[in-house]
Scaffold this motif. Structure first.
Motif, mmCIF file in Angstrom:
data_model
loop_
_atom_site.group_PDB
_atom_site.id
_atom_site.type_symbol
_atom_site.label_atom_id
_atom_site.label_comp_id
_atom_site.label_asym_id
_atom_site.label_seq_id
_atom_site.Cartn_x
_atom_site.Cartn_y
_atom_site.Cartn_z
ATOM 1 N N PRO A 65 64.538 -23.661 -25.258
ATOM 2 C CA PRO A 65 65.712 -23.121 -25.943
ATOM 3 C C PRO A 65 66.830 -24.142 -26.141
ATOM 4 N N ASP A 68 65.964 -25.965 -29.256
ATOM 5 C CA ASP A 68 66.197 -25.102 -30.416
ATOM 6 C C ASP A 68 67.689 -24.941 -30.708
ATOM 7 N N LYS A 69 68.515 -24.932 -29.669
ATOM 8 C CA LYS A 69 69.943 -24.686 -29.859
ATOM 9 C C LYS A 69 70.712 -25.940 -30.254
ATOM 10 N N PHE A 70 70.472 -27.061 -29.575
ATOM 11 C CA PHE A 70 71.269 -28.262 -29.781
ATOM 12 C C PHE A 70 70.631 -29.275 -30.718
ATOM 13 N N SER A 211 67.248 -15.395 -35.735
ATOM 14 C CA SER A 211 68.227 -16.294 -35.127
ATOM 15 C C SER A 211 67.569 -17.082 -34.018
ATOM 16 N N GLU A 212 67.897 -18.340 -33.890
ATOM 17 C CA GLU A 212 67.219 -19.212 -32.946
ATOM 18 C C GLU A 212 67.378 -18.766 -31.504
ATOM 19 N N SER A 213 68.498 -18.194 -31.164
ATOM 20 C CA SER A 213 68.788 -17.895 -29.771
ATOM 21 C C SER A 213 68.480 -16.452 -29.380
ATOM 22 N N THR A 357 60.952 -23.319 -28.063
ATOM 23 C CA THR A 357 60.773 -22.445 -26.905
ATOM 24 C C THR A 357 59.291 -22.271 -26.583
#
Length: 427
Positions: A65, A68-70, A211-213, A357
């Motif tokens: 994650p 994926d987020k940063f 959404s990615e998160s 992820t």
């Protein structure tokens, strides 16, 4: 005429993976000298080989994650600086406890590598080119783990094991500024032309956009193919990490070679592994271009590769050194042939925004093998005074993966959907 900046990115991934595995492999090459210098038993050295994976494996679920987020750009830069400094610090280790701590810290630094590689391939390559792209970057495993072996063996023989860790760690620090200059998280922000960008976008498999998160990692466990992929990587890594930790020492202890001679002979399996990685990627992409569904194409390559891995079993029983090395080479080559599909297939089964992820989840299970293989092999060698049992166990584990890929990994590509609660609805 379209630009080809995407292949420059793939080259950087190959170099990063080569550095990654060179930093891991130097421990195995330095093994005989370190055991003598620090008075380590085979079990203690196996424990040292395992320590890296304690943290590396545990970090795989949270690190996916994070990627994926940063995004890949900053994540990879920080990771390589971290693990390179830990590699250099290994040169200062004079006790088993200190070395265990340094190797555990190094595992944290290397944990984002494969989830990041997979995310980059997802963003920068169309589906029909992901097999060869994954083959190229996974070829870095063979380059770093094996092709550098003679040079590292010569450095250890000339200046000692400490210098080998210092020099290999320094290489990673050179890669970082090149990555920061060249790579963009969004291909559209790079200097590629419209034709290349369109080529990438048109070649992606349509998936549900989420959404990615939002999607939790445990939701991905509802996808049956995920379980097949996780065990498959576990089996490949068991063979890989056993060889990564013990191959040079095996040639010295079991086959009575000098360290320098073992260094040169240890190259052979990794040359075959490099060929296997590229061939696996090329064949799976060729099948996709001929109309095969991507999952079916990757599965075929993965099954064939794992079948070749069974050659590790007779390698333990033959008396001829050349034949034993040939069988080991065939086994590692098969593993790398399968490995190119192992990562490429994730981009075809992951819901949009979750590929990092999913790669982290697969890498978590896969690298539990890193906890087990080095220390179990060390125990077997210490108790039975032979590597035969260790080779047979690796063959059985990879043979089961052949059965899993062949009979349980499904070819049908029913779309994985996400409901209103951001839960995976398994096909």
């Amino acid at each position: 005429m379209k630009t080809r900046l995407r292949w420059g990115v793939v080259l950087l991934l190959y170099l990063a993976t080569s550095i990654n595995y060179m930093d891991r492999a130097v421990l195995g090459i330095a093994g005989p000298q370190m055991m003598e210098d620090l008075s380590l038993t085979t079990v203690q050295f196996g424990l040292l080989g395992s320590a890296f994976f304690w943290t590396y494996t545990l970090m795989q679920i949270p690190v996916g994650p994070i990627v994926d987020k940063f995004g890949a750009k900053v994540t990879y830069a920080i990771a390589i600086v971290w693990w390179s400094l830990c590699t250099i610090a290994t040169a200062g280790g004079r006790s088993l406890g200190l070395l265990l701590g340094i190797r555990a810290m190094m595992g944290i630094g290397e944990s984002p590598a494969f989830p990041t590689n997979t995310r980059v391939i997802k963003d920068w390559l169309p589906s029909k080119e992901r097999g060869i792209a994954n083959g190229i970057f996974t070829m870095g495993i063979a380059t770093g783990a094996g092709l550098s072996t003679p040079l590292l063996a010569w450095i250890i023989g000339s200046w000692g094991w400490h210098m080998a860790f210092i020099l290999t760690g320094a290489v990673g620090l050179i890669w970082v500024p090149i990555w920061l200059y060249y790579y963009k998280n969004n291909p559209a922000d790079s200097k590629m032309n419209e034709a290349e960008l369109q080529h990438i976008q048109e070649g992606k498999i349509e998936q549900t956009v989420v959404s990615e998160s939002k999607v939790k990692w445990y939701e991905l466990l509802k996808i049956k193919n995920v379980w097949c992929c996780m065990y498959g990587l576990f089996s490949q890594n068991y063979l890989l990490y056993m060889m990564l930790t013990w191959l040079p020492t095996y040639l010295v202890m079991e086959r009575d070679m000098s360290l320098l001679k073992a260094g040169f002979n240890a190259v052979i399996p990794w040359v075959v592994a490099s060929i296997g990685a590229i061939c696996g990627g090329l064949i799976s992409d060729r099948l996709v271009k001929r109309g095969w569904r991507p999952i079916a194409a990757r599965r075929t390559v993965m099954s064939i590769g794992m079948l070749f891995c069974l050659a590790i079993i007779p390698a333990g029983f033959v008396s001829n050194v050349g034949l034993a090395l040939a069988l080991i080479s065939l086994s590692i080559g098969g593993m790398m042939f399968a490995n190119s599909g192992t990562w490429a297939i994730l981009t075809d089964i992951a819901p949009e925004g979750t590929v990092g992820t999913l790669a982290g989840l697969q890498n978590f299970i896969g690298n539990i093998a890193g906890w087990i293989a080095p220390i179990m092999t060390g125990f077997i060698v210490g108790y039975f005074k032979s590597f035969v049992g260790g080779l047979v166990i690796a063959g059985i584990i990879t043979g089961i993966a052949f059965l899993v890929y062949t009979f349980l990994l499904k070819e049908n590509e029913k779309t994985v959907t996400i409901n209103e609660n951001n839960e995976v609805v398994s096909p």
